[in-house]
Enzyme design. Structure first.
Site, PDB file in Angstrom:
ATOM      1  N   TYR A  30       0.817  -1.210   0.000  1.00 17.74           N
ATOM      2  CA  TYR A  30       0.000   0.000   0.000  1.00 17.74           C
ATOM      3  C   TYR A  30       0.853   1.263   0.000  1.00 17.74           C
ATOM      4  CZ  TYR A  30      -3.647   3.331   0.986  1.00 17.74           C
ATOM      5  OH  TYR A  30      -4.501   4.396   0.887  1.00 17.74           O
ATOM      6  N   PRO A  83       0.096  13.982   3.741  1.00 13.81           N
ATOM      7  CA  PRO A  83      -0.852  12.978   4.231  1.00 13.81           C
ATOM      8  C   PRO A  83      -0.630  11.641   3.542  1.00 13.81           C
ATOM      9  CG  PRO A  83      -1.914  14.415   2.625  1.00 13.81           C
ATOM     10  CD  PRO A  83      -0.530  14.954   2.832  1.00 13.81           C
ATOM     11  N   SER A 112      -4.233  13.309   7.328  1.00 11.00           N
ATOM     12  CA  SER A 112      -4.843  12.511   6.266  1.00 11.00           C
ATOM     13  C   SER A 112      -6.335  12.354   6.483  1.00 11.00           C
ATOM     14  CB  SER A 112      -4.193  11.129   6.211  1.00 11.00           C
ATOM     15  OG  SER A 112      -4.870  10.309   5.277  1.00 11.00           O
ATOM     16  N   GLN A 143      -6.335  17.502   5.078  1.00  9.24           N
ATOM     17  CA  GLN A 143      -6.620  17.045   3.724  1.00  9.24           C
ATOM     18  C   GLN A 143      -8.083  16.625   3.630  1.00  9.24           C
ATOM     19  OE1 GLN A 143      -5.617  13.033   2.952  1.00  9.24           O
ATOM     20  NE2 GLN A 143      -5.126  13.343   0.797  1.00  9.24           N
ATOM     21  N   TYR A 145     -10.867  14.662   1.244  1.00  9.27           N
ATOM     22  CA  TYR A 145     -11.420  13.923   0.115  1.00  9.27           C
ATOM     23  C   TYR A 145     -12.913  14.253   0.076  1.00  9.27           C
ATOM     24  CZ  TYR A 145      -7.373  10.832  -0.659  1.00  9.27           C
ATOM     25  OH  TYR A 145      -6.146  10.329  -0.968  1.00  9.27           O
ATOM     26  N   HIS A 315       0.279  12.322  -6.680  1.00  8.25           N
ATOM     27  CA  HIS A 315      -0.087  11.345  -5.644  1.00  8.25           C
ATOM     28  C   HIS A 315       1.011  10.295  -5.484  1.00  8.25           C
ATOM     29  CE1 HIS A 315      -3.772  10.791  -3.216  1.00  8.25           C
ATOM     30  NE2 HIS A 315      -3.290   9.569  -3.005  1.00  8.25           N
ATOM     31  N   ARG A 318       0.819   7.115  -7.578  1.00  7.26           N
ATOM     32  CA  ARG A 318      -0.083   6.047  -7.147  1.00  7.26           C
ATOM     33  C   ARG A 318      -1.412   6.038  -7.885  1.00  7.26           C
ATOM     34  NH1 ARG A 318       0.313   3.888  -2.306  1.00  7.26           N
ATOM     35  NH2 ARG A 318      -1.797   4.412  -1.600  1.00  7.26           N
ATOM     36  N   ARG A 350      13.055  13.114  -1.707  1.00 10.08           N
ATOM     37  CA  ARG A 350      13.767  12.083  -0.971  1.00 10.08           C
ATOM     38  C   ARG A 350      14.984  12.609  -0.206  1.00 10.08           C
ATOM     39  NH1 ARG A 350       9.622  10.269  -1.867  1.00 10.08           N
ATOM     40  NH2 ARG A 350       9.022   8.438  -3.121  1.00 10.08           N
ATOM     41  N   ARG A 370       6.426   9.236   1.502  1.00  6.86           N
ATOM     42  CA  ARG A 370       6.881   7.899   1.867  1.00  6.86           C
ATOM     43  C   ARG A 370       8.029   7.899   2.883  1.00  6.86           C
ATOM     44  NH1 ARG A 370       5.631   7.172  -3.729  1.00  6.86           N
ATOM     45  NH2 ARG A 370       4.095   5.512  -4.096  1.00  6.86           N
TER      46      ARG A 370
END
Length: 419
Positions: A30, A83, A112, A143, A145, A315, A318, A350, A370
């Protein structure tokens, strides 16, 4: 002197490798997985790697200023914690731990919408941490949705305002889930097990719709269609753990399953359009940032209608395979915005060198995704904190060695395009 080592590796490759060893197959799929063949993730890296830093010599960088201001809040560095949904796959109450780490460092956490703890719980812990260092409140954004249930949208916005959010981040690129083979190949979707829906199950408007669903099914004499398998039993136990209430009672209650079904039916709205965003401007006093903008025309339209910020993001690769790299999109979006709104880059950050490049290409700040979740997997709250501290420290050192003393000096002249 004492032989102490950091809690997490200080470079991304080693960080990622160490995190994978600590994460379940489902959590790794995920968090680390991308859409399709993962080309979007590759392009995020390529977009940043095609730029090279050109250091300048004999400039006094003994005193460097990394601070910046975003929506009335002075920040120690131009870094936000992005998030990441369903982080509860990695650690229980993951969002509380992430928020506390962000508060320790002093950078904003974008809560999130698919969190594993209610936003109020995360805010309370962040403020507790901030107060130990003398600060009144830790910076946080929320965030959103956009649900098909407008009462839930209204409730989320109100809760975000009440818990002290500095801004509202509307995610545009996930009106439906992308094609994610790593999850699909495992038959895994965390939300079906009630992981990542804590904002919903803690919401009065959402739970009212759940109770209506249960009542309607009871009145119609409907019984759930259940296939008894080991997977179904594990799902039942997961639902019972993650939905509020007694675990034992939840095992026999229709509420956990109805909560998951209601979420899956309503969590996002494919019909979301510009008129909805215009209406949101009238419903909240918070600054509005649109997340997922990649085309300069969309950016122009957003700022023309008074949007406060653009979060350039794909995203994390993703959602759409073979999507444009976020840093490639940033160049045109920043030019289109032309200083009329704040611009933030998300996807692919990164290292401190990446932060340097993003700001030189026109971003006002970056959001890191990440890497902080990998820190969470390795060492919990401390791991997230050290990932953020390492990123900012590397950015600081990179500025100094490149002959740059302040963010105002970062522009395209500090870079060269290599391909």
């Amino acid at each position: 002197m004492f032989g102490h080592r950091p809690a997490v590796p200080t470079n991304f490759t080693a960080l990622e490798r160490a995190a994978r060893k600590r994460m379940s197959k489902q959590a790794w799929a995920y968090v680390a997985g991308g859409a399709g063949e993962g080309t979007g993730m590759d392009r995020n890296r390529a977009a940043l790697d095609r730029w090279a830093i050109v250091p300048r010599m004999l400039r006094d960088t003994s005193l460097r200023d990394l601070t910046t201001e975003l929506f009335g809040r002075r920040l120690p560095a131009p870094v936000l914690v992005a998030p990441v949904g369903a982080a509860g796959l990695v650690r229980p109450l993951a969002d509380v731990e992430i928020g506390a780490a962000a508060a320790t460092v002093g950078v904003p956490y974008i809560f999130s919408n698919q969190g594993s703890a209610p936003m109020e719980d995360v805010a309370a812990e962040m403020d507790r941490v901030a107060q130990t260092s003398g600060a009144d409140a830790a910076p946080r954004w929320f965030q959103l949705y956009w649900s098909t249930n407008e009462a839930v949208v209204e409730s989320f916005v109100h809760r975000a305002e009440t818990m002290g959010a500095d801004a509202l981040v509307v995610t545009l690129d996930t009106t439906q889930l992308g094609w994610r083979p790593q999850d699909l190949n495992l038959g895994s979707l965390p939300f079906t097990r009630a992981v990542g829906i804590a904002q919903y199950t803690s919401d009065s408007a959402f739970m009212a719709s759940v109770r209506d669903r249960v009542a309607a099914a009871k009145a119609a004499g409907q019984r759930p269609d259940v296939e008894v398998t080991l997977g179904a039993i594990k799902t039942l136990f997961s639902m019972a753990r993650h939905v509020p209430g007694s675990f034992r009672r939840n095992l026999t209650s229709p509420i956990p399953r109805a909560s998951v079904e209601t979420f899956l039916d309503t969590y996002s709205r494919p019909s979301l359009c510009w008129d909805d965003i215009a209406g949101l401007r009238e419903r909240t006093r918070l600054p509005i940032i649109l997340k997922g903008i990649l085309h300069p025309d969309d950016a122009r339209r957003a700022v023309d209608m008074g949007i406060d910020g653009i979060l350039v993001s794909n995203h994390g690769g993703r959602q759409v395979d073979s999507v444009i790299g976020a840093a490639d999109a940033l160049v045109d979006v920043a030019a289109a915005v032309d200083g009329r709104a704040r611009v933030i880059l998300d996807s692919g950050i990164r290292s401190g060198a990446d932060v340097f490049k993003a700001l030189a290409l026109g971003a006002d700040a970056v959001a890191v995704g990440r890497p902080h979740v990998y820190g969470l997997a390795i060492a919990g709250r401390l791991g997230v904190q050290q990932v953020l501290e390492n990123l900012i420290a590397e950015f600081d050192i990179t500025m100094g060695l490149a002959g740059v003393a302040s963010l105002a000096e970062l522009d395209s002249d500090t870079l060269r395009r290599m391909s």
